[in-house]
Enzyme design. Structure first.
Site, mmCIF file in Angstrom:
data_model
loop_
_atom_site.group_PDB
_atom_site.id
_atom_site.type_symbol
_atom_site.label_atom_id
_atom_site.label_comp_id
_atom_site.label_asym_id
_atom_site.label_seq_id
_atom_site.Cartn_x
_atom_site.Cartn_y
_atom_site.Cartn_z
ATOM 1 N N THR A 10 -4.248 33.468 8.809
ATOM 2 C CA THR A 10 -5.540 33.605 8.138
ATOM 3 C C THR A 10 -5.409 33.619 6.616
ATOM 4 O O THR A 10 -6.410 33.688 5.912
ATOM 5 C CB THR A 10 -6.258 34.891 8.587
ATOM 6 N N GLY A 11 -4.181 33.558 6.113
ATOM 7 C CA GLY A 11 -3.971 33.560 4.669
ATOM 8 C C GLY A 11 -4.078 32.171 4.064
ATOM 9 O O GLY A 11 -4.315 31.177 4.750
ATOM 10 N N GLN A 12 -3.884 32.102 2.753
ATOM 11 C CA GLN A 12 -3.961 30.825 2.042
ATOM 12 C C GLN A 12 -3.000 29.798 2.632
ATOM 13 O O GLN A 12 -3.399 28.704 3.064
ATOM 14 C CB GLN A 12 -3.630 31.029 0.560
ATOM 15 N N ASP A 13 -1.716 30.127 2.675
ATOM 16 C CA ASP A 13 -0.717 29.182 3.165
ATOM 17 C C ASP A 13 -0.909 28.887 4.647
ATOM 18 O O ASP A 13 -0.741 27.747 5.095
ATOM 19 C CB ASP A 13 0.692 29.718 2.926
ATOM 20 N N LEU A 78 4.870 33.604 7.772
ATOM 21 C CA LEU A 78 4.210 33.678 6.474
ATOM 22 C C LEU A 78 3.616 35.051 6.188
ATOM 23 O O LEU A 78 3.284 35.356 5.045
ATOM 24 C CB LEU A 78 3.085 32.631 6.394
ATOM 25 N N THR A 123 10.356 33.936 -1.716
ATOM 26 C CA THR A 123 9.522 33.875 -2.910
ATOM 27 C C THR A 123 10.350 33.892 -4.187
ATOM 28 O O THR A 123 11.452 34.455 -4.226
ATOM 29 C CB THR A 123 8.548 35.069 -2.944
ATOM 30 N N GLU A 125 9.700 35.672 -6.587
ATOM 31 C CA GLU A 125 9.751 37.056 -7.064
ATOM 32 C C GLU A 125 11.118 37.690 -6.789
ATOM 33 O O GLU A 125 11.449 38.718 -7.374
ATOM 34 C CB GLU A 125 8.648 37.884 -6.412
ATOM 35 N N TYR A 147 7.783 44.432 -3.642
ATOM 36 C CA TYR A 147 7.533 43.189 -2.918
ATOM 37 C C TYR A 147 8.741 42.260 -2.989
ATOM 38 O O TYR A 147 9.198 41.719 -1.980
ATOM 39 C CB TYR A 147 6.301 42.496 -3.490
ATOM 40 N N LYS A 151 11.088 41.080 0.156
ATOM 41 C CA LYS A 151 11.279 39.667 0.463
ATOM 42 C C LYS A 151 12.753 39.286 0.437
ATOM 43 O O LYS A 151 13.200 38.421 1.198
ATOM 44 C CB LYS A 151 10.499 38.807 -0.534
#
Length: 337
Positions: A10-13, A78, A123, A125, A147, A151
């Site tokens: 349900t997210g962007q990607d 994801l 990511t 990050e 975060y 990750k």
């Protein structure tokens, strides 16, 4: 027809990836956590084409069930608590949902008796306080947020499972990627949405933190192509996915205001010290040479086009919402004949 299972669908990607896989003839399954509400805004146009499986990233048994039920040939992990700012406020929850959830998904793959290809969403990050510029697959990691740390755990667990259990497991080290589907809590969408509201006379000020932070911004729709390509290779590997060009937050603001015809945006922007990160990441710039050479992938959407599409989308969405509200108000106040 190959089967694909997506966490974070349900997210962007997840929404862009689901579109891509459906176009390629996949049967697409999405993991969703049972709740009183279901945020399907980004995939509302795909609801009839996706089969949803109730599972929870904190529950190992439900993830094993999801992998078995979907008979997945490919799994795209994801899902995560992906907002960096919130990770400082909720470091333990970030570890559970971003780090340990990846380990649980890998365990679920190991438990099923069938070959599965696994993609982990890593990511930029993880580079954090970057030791070299640009960053590639050999750059040392130095995360600067809970975060990024979470990750990094997930990234190394993917490598470990690949080497320990001979799993086809890949990590895509994706640099920042944006779109009109980006969440409002992210600075890029915060900017585009505020600029749209200022343009429509609905807002006076945009409050931001560090304008000088630089990021390598690409388009999410381009980046999901790279995810799919990684799982089509003969051997699993990890890849940096980036445009190779960085822009500051200030430049993003410039481009957004330029779209609505404002050159001097200083009267509309306020700097809020509390919006600065406790540990700042000054510049991230990716070197995607390996992805270019081995995957044949390249970013095709320009920075300017990304910003333009986001502001345009928000203006259109806000205008439609205003029209609905006005029409509803008229109907409520209209006198009967």
């Amino acid at each position: 027809m190959p089967n694909a299972l997506i966490t974070g669908i349900t997210g962007q990607d997840g929404s862009y990836l689901a579109e891509l896989l459906l176009q390629k003839g996949y049967r697409v399954y999405g993991i969703v956590r049972r709740a009183s509400t279901f945020n399907s805004e980004r995939i509302s146009h795909l609801l009839n084409d996706i089969e949803f499986i109730d599972a929870d990233l904190l529950d190992q048994a439900s993830l094993i069930h999801a992998v078995r039920h979907s008979r997945a040939d490919e799994i795209y992990n994801l899902a995560a608590m992906s907002f960096v700012g919130t990770s400082f406020l909720q470091p333990v929850a970030t570890g559970e949902y971003t780090a340990l959830s990846a380990a649980r998904m890998l365990e679920a793959v190991r438990f099923v008796d069938r070959p599965v290809r696994f993609y982990q969403a890593s990511t930029s990050e993880m580079f954090g306080k970057a030791q070299t510029i640009p960053q590639n697959e050999h750059t040392p990691f130095y995360p600067r947020s809970p975060y990024g740390v979470a990750k990094l755990y997930a990234h190394w667990m993917t490598v470990n499972f690949r080497e320990s259990y001979d799993l086809f497991a890949c990590s895509g080290i994706l640099f920042n990627h944006e779109s009109p589907r980006r969440g409002l809590e992210f600075v890029t969408r915060k900017i585009s949405h505020a600029v749209a509201r200022i343009h429509l006379g609905l807002q006076d000020k945009l409050k931001l933190g560090n304008l000088e932070a630089k990021r390598d911004w690409g388009f999410a729709g381009d980046y999901v192509q790279a995810m799919w390509l990684m799982l089509q290779q003969e051997e699993p590997d990890d890849y940096v996915i980036a445009t190779g060009v960085s822009h500051s937050v200030r430049e993003f603001v410039d481009a957004a205001f330029d779209y609505i015809g404002i050159d001097d945006w200083s009267p509309y922007v306020e700097i809020e010290p509390q919006l600065f990160r406790p540990a700042e990441v000054d510049q991230l710039l990716g070197d995607a040479s390996k992805a270019h050479e081995k995957l044949g992938w390249a970013s095709v959407t320009s920075f300017e086009d990304i910003v333009r599409s986001m502001v345009e989308h928000d203006i259109r969405q806000l205008t439609q919402a205003e029209a609905i509200i006005k029409n509803a108000s008229y109907l409520l106040t209209a006198q009967p004949c």
